[in-house]
Scaffold this motif. Structure first.
Motif, PDB file in Angstrom:
ATOM      1  N   UNK A 157     -30.228   3.896  72.051  1.00 33.55           N
ATOM      2  CA  UNK A 157     -29.330   4.424  71.028  1.00 33.55           C
ATOM      3  C   UNK A 157     -29.575   3.661  69.732  1.00 33.55           C
ATOM      4  N   UNK A 158     -29.615   4.393  68.638  1.00 33.03           N
ATOM      5  CA  UNK A 158     -29.902   3.808  67.334  1.00 33.03           C
ATOM      6  C   UNK A 158     -28.828   4.192  66.327  1.00 33.03           C
ATOM      7  N   UNK A 159     -28.700   3.388  65.320  1.00 34.40           N
ATOM      8  CA  UNK A 159     -27.857   3.706  64.172  1.00 34.40           C
ATOM      9  C   UNK A 159     -28.745   3.760  62.934  1.00 34.40           C
ATOM     10  N   UNK A 160     -28.486   4.775  62.114  1.00 39.11           N
ATOM     11  CA  UNK A 160     -29.122   4.922  60.819  1.00 39.11           C
ATOM     12  C   UNK A 160     -28.011   5.069  59.780  1.00 39.11           C
ATOM     13  N   UNK A 161     -28.372   4.925  58.537  1.00 38.82           N
ATOM     14  CA  UNK A 161     -27.412   5.201  57.475  1.00 38.82           C
ATOM     15  C   UNK A 161     -28.123   5.843  56.301  1.00 38.82           C
ATOM     16  N   UNK A 162     -27.335   6.601  55.531  1.00 40.37           N
ATOM     17  CA  UNK A 162     -27.873   7.305  54.380  1.00 40.37           C
ATOM     18  C   UNK A 162     -26.886   7.197  53.239  1.00 40.37           C
ATOM     19  N   UNK A 163     -27.291   6.486  52.207  1.00 39.01           N
ATOM     20  CA  UNK A 163     -26.474   6.360  51.012  1.00 39.01           C
ATOM     21  C   UNK A 163     -26.753   7.541  50.083  1.00 39.01           C
ATOM     22  N   UNK A 164     -25.820   7.884  49.209  1.00 32.85           N
ATOM     23  CA  UNK A 164     -26.017   9.024  48.305  1.00 32.85           C
ATOM     24  C   UNK A 164     -27.309   8.889  47.510  1.00 32.85           C
ATOM     25  N   UNK A 165     -28.116   9.938  47.540  1.00 30.15           N
ATOM     26  CA  UNK A 165     -29.354   9.952  46.793  1.00 30.15           C
ATOM     27  C   UNK A 165     -30.498   9.204  47.432  1.00 30.15           C
ATOM     28  N   UNK A 166     -30.252   8.640  48.611  1.00 21.78           N
ATOM     29  CA  UNK A 166     -31.293   7.859  49.290  1.00 21.78           C
ATOM     30  C   UNK A 166     -31.703   8.509  50.608  1.00 21.78           C
ATOM     31  N   UNK A 167     -32.827   8.046  51.133  1.00 23.95           N
ATOM     32  CA  UNK A 167     -33.264   8.520  52.433  1.00 23.95           C
ATOM     33  C   UNK A 167     -32.461   7.846  53.545  1.00 23.95           C
ATOM     34  N   UNK A 168     -32.475   8.467  54.691  1.00 27.92           N
ATOM     35  CA  UNK A 168     -31.838   7.887  55.858  1.00 27.92           C
ATOM     36  C   UNK A 168     -32.678   6.707  56.332  1.00 27.92           C
ATOM     37  N   UNK A 169     -32.036   5.572  56.578  1.00 31.42           N
ATOM     38  CA  UNK A 169     -32.770   4.371  56.970  1.00 31.42           C
ATOM     39  C   UNK A 169     -32.222   3.792  58.265  1.00 31.42           C
ATOM     40  N   UNK A 170     -33.084   3.149  58.978  1.00 30.62           N
ATOM     41  CA  UNK A 170     -32.773   2.537  60.268  1.00 30.62           C
ATOM     42  C   UNK A 170     -31.887   1.320  60.085  1.00 30.62           C
ATOM     43  N   UNK A 171     -30.923   1.156  61.003  1.00 32.87           N
ATOM     44  CA  UNK A 171     -30.019   0.008  60.945  1.00 32.87           C
ATOM     45  C   UNK A 171     -30.182  -0.892  62.167  1.00 32.87           C
ATOM     46  N   UNK A 172     -30.087  -0.284  63.351  1.00 30.93           N
ATOM     47  CA  UNK A 172     -30.124  -1.088  64.573  1.00 30.93           C
ATOM     48  C   UNK A 172     -30.363  -0.188  65.773  1.00 30.93           C
ATOM     49  N   UNK A 174     -18.364  -8.456  57.245  1.00 25.89           N
ATOM     50  CA  UNK A 174     -18.714  -8.838  55.873  1.00 25.89           C
ATOM     51  C   UNK A 174     -19.357  -7.667  55.123  1.00 25.89           C
ATOM     52  N   UNK A 175     -18.706  -6.537  55.185  1.00 29.10           N
ATOM     53  CA  UNK A 175     -19.246  -5.339  54.540  1.00 29.10           C
ATOM     54  C   UNK A 175     -19.249  -5.494  53.027  1.00 29.10           C
ATOM     55  N   UNK A 176     -20.271  -4.942  52.412  1.00 25.92           N
ATOM     56  CA  UNK A 176     -20.450  -5.006  50.967  1.00 25.92           C
ATOM     57  C   UNK A 176     -20.614  -3.595  50.405  1.00 25.92           C
ATOM     58  N   UNK A 177     -20.395  -3.419  49.120  1.00 25.05           N
ATOM     59  CA  UNK A 177     -20.525  -2.072  48.537  1.00 25.05           C
ATOM     60  C   UNK A 177     -21.864  -1.403  48.837  1.00 25.05           C
ATOM     61  N   UNK A 178     -22.915  -2.173  48.973  1.00 19.85           N
ATOM     62  CA  UNK A 178     -24.222  -1.569  49.266  1.00 19.85           C
ATOM     63  C   UNK A 178     -24.330  -1.048  50.693  1.00 19.85           C
ATOM     64  N   UNK A 179     -23.331  -1.335  51.506  1.00 16.05           N
ATOM     65  CA  UNK A 179     -23.287  -0.770  52.863  1.00 16.05           C
ATOM     66  C   UNK A 179     -22.660   0.624  52.882  1.00 16.05           C
ATOM     67  N   UNK A 180     -22.167   1.059  51.746  1.00 12.86           N
ATOM     68  CA  UNK A 180     -21.572   2.398  51.662  1.00 12.86           C
ATOM     69  C   UNK A 180     -22.614   3.453  51.980  1.00 12.86           C
ATOM     70  N   UNK A 181     -22.308   4.287  52.964  1.00 13.46           N
ATOM     71  CA  UNK A 181     -23.258   5.301  53.416  1.00 13.46           C
ATOM     72  C   UNK A 181     -22.602   6.143  54.497  1.00 13.46           C
ATOM     73  N   UNK A 182     -23.262   7.228  54.837  1.00 12.65           N
ATOM     74  CA  UNK A 182     -22.931   7.953  56.059  1.00 12.65           C
ATOM     75  C   UNK A 182     -23.769   7.322  57.176  1.00 12.65           C
TER      76      UNK A 182
END
Length: 122
Positions: A34-49, A85-93
């Motif tokens: 199982x994997x997690x990805x995230x996608x911020x507005x205007x960006x590509x979907x990227x791998x998280x874990x 320790x979430x930061x604004x740059x962690x904002x994403x779907x």
């Protein structure tokens, strides 16, 4: 049919924490990874874990190391992503992705959830 459903996304202040869940349901014979990805507005979907279901081995993107922890509950067919320790740059779907072998099949297929919104803002 097999499906993944994420939950736990929310609005949180910088420095806060959230735990995302990804529940796999349907006729499941085996979850391999199982994997997690995230996608911020205007960006590509990227791998998280990711976590390997049988071995419990965990892997993280550099952006997640030291702050995020992935885990799973075999009995519930559910994966989790604890984010600290979430930061604004962690904002994403945040999207869940998994390799699952359905009942009656001898090979796995890749499945995606619809995502859950995480917003980090003061």
């Amino acid at each position: 049919q097999v499906q993944l459903v994420e939950s736990g996304g929310d609005l949180v202040q910088p420095g806060g924490s959230l735990r995302l869940s990804c529940e796999a349901s349907g006729p499941i014979a085996r979850i391999t990874v199982m994997r997690w990805y995230r996608q911020a507005p205007g960006n590509e979907r990227v791998y998280v874990a990711q976590i390997h279901w049988g071995t419990d081995r965990e892997y993280y993107a550099d952006s997640a190391k030291g702050r995020f922890t992935i885990s799973r509950d075999n009995f519930k067919n559910t994966g989790y992503l604890q984010m600290n320790n979430l930061q604004p740059e962690d904002t994403a779907v945040y999207y869940c992705n998994a390799d699952i072998t359905p009942l009656g099949s001898d090979r796995f297929s890749e499945y995606w959830g619809r995502g859950t919104q995480v917003t980090v803002s003061s």
